[in-house]
Motif scaffolding. Sequence first.
Motif, short mmCIF file in Angstrom:
data_model
loop_
_atom_site.label_atom_id
_atom_site.label_comp_id
_atom_site.label_asym_id
_atom_site.label_seq_id
_atom_site.Cartn_x
_atom_site.Cartn_y
_atom_site.Cartn_z
N TYR A 58 0.84 -1.20 0.00
CA TYR A 58 0.00 0.00 0.00
C TYR A 58 0.87 1.25 0.00
CZ TYR A 58 -3.20 -3.52 1.81
OH TYR A 58 -3.95 -4.66 1.98
N TYR A 76 0.43 5.23 1.25
CA TYR A 76 -0.37 6.24 1.94
C TYR A 76 0.41 7.55 1.93
CZ TYR A 76 -3.63 2.91 4.15
OH TYR A 76 -4.62 1.97 4.39
N PHE A 78 4.09 7.03 2.94
CA PHE A 78 4.39 5.79 3.65
C PHE A 78 3.96 4.59 2.81
CE2 PHE A 78 5.86 7.22 7.69
CZ PHE A 78 5.23 8.43 7.91
N GLY A 96 0.73 -5.69 4.06
CA GLY A 96 -0.30 -6.37 4.83
C GLY A 96 -0.05 -7.86 4.79
N GLU A 142 -3.99 -5.82 9.98
CA GLU A 142 -2.82 -5.04 10.38
C GLU A 142 -1.96 -4.71 9.18
OE1 GLU A 142 -2.30 -7.79 14.29
OE2 GLU A 142 -0.51 -6.87 13.46
N LEU A 143 -1.46 -3.48 9.18
CA LEU A 143 -0.47 -3.07 8.20
C LEU A 143 0.83 -2.74 8.93
CD1 LEU A 143 -2.44 -0.67 5.82
CD2 LEU A 143 -2.03 -3.12 5.60
N PHE A 144 1.95 -3.01 8.25
CA PHE A 144 3.25 -2.64 8.79
C PHE A 144 3.86 -1.61 7.85
CE2 PHE A 144 3.60 -5.62 12.23
CZ PHE A 144 2.61 -6.52 11.92
N PHE A 145 4.25 -0.50 8.44
CA PHE A 145 4.67 0.66 7.65
C PHE A 145 6.17 0.81 7.57
CE2 PHE A 145 0.80 3.03 6.77
CZ PHE A 145 -0.11 2.41 7.60
N GLY A 146 6.62 1.37 6.44
CA GLY A 146 7.99 1.80 6.31
C GLY A 146 8.20 3.10 7.05
N GLU A 147 9.41 3.64 6.96
CA GLU A 147 9.76 4.82 7.74
C GLU A 147 9.39 6.12 7.05
OE1 GLU A 147 13.26 3.14 10.60
OE2 GLU A 147 13.82 4.54 9.00
#
Lengths: 114, 115
Positions: free
Chosen positions: B33, B35, B90, B94, B103-108
């Motif tokens: 994804y 964002y 970002f 998923g 839940e999603l895990f995001f980059g920095e």
Amino acid sequence: DQQVKQNSPSLSVQEGRISILNCDYTNSMFDYFLWYKKYPAEGPTFLISISSIKDKNEDGRFTVFLNKSAKHLSLHIVPSQPGDSAVYFCAASEGGGATNKLIFGTGTLLAVQP
Amino acid sequence: DAGITQSPRHKVTETGTPVTLRCHQTENHRYMYWYRQDPGHGLRLIHYSYGVKDTDKGEVSDGYSVSRSKTEDFLLTLESATSSQTSVYFCAIGFSSGMLTGELFFGEGSRLTVL
């Protein structure tokens, strides 16, 4: 049209007290809700979630409450610690989380004062 | 650590120039994804992908395109950058296994400034 709303842009709490962050939603099809925490210059990190079949989920100091009739959820942090100071985002999805397409609120900046 | 790398982390460009942001993951996850985060708007979904060459639009897709030719890379392109695209971007992945949790895990994040 904002489907997920966090009406308090900021909140200040004393260390050791309870922090309560609120979130409202308008889409009755949402069936999964999450809270994320974000520190400056970092990506959001997952904190806690709740399915619409439940009304409470607890994980250590963090508890999320869901009131489906009011389309309202809240995050309780007890006791609050200075390290909890961050922006908190509420998020929601529909379809049982199958798509993972999360709709986020605008965030609440929590400041925990020592 | 979900193994997400975003590049570049910071970029300043001029209006009208093309920009490509890259998201790279090391764990072979299917769902990815993009964002953007803006004050007063929270995080808004631009585009997402369910697999190689399988992408779709999010809520703020105008002015953006994406490509996913390999599982590990998800590219976000601004064909002609505008000042309204100044933002922090970002990438997220998923997980999909059995019961999805959402839940999603995001980059920095990648901070883009368009002058």
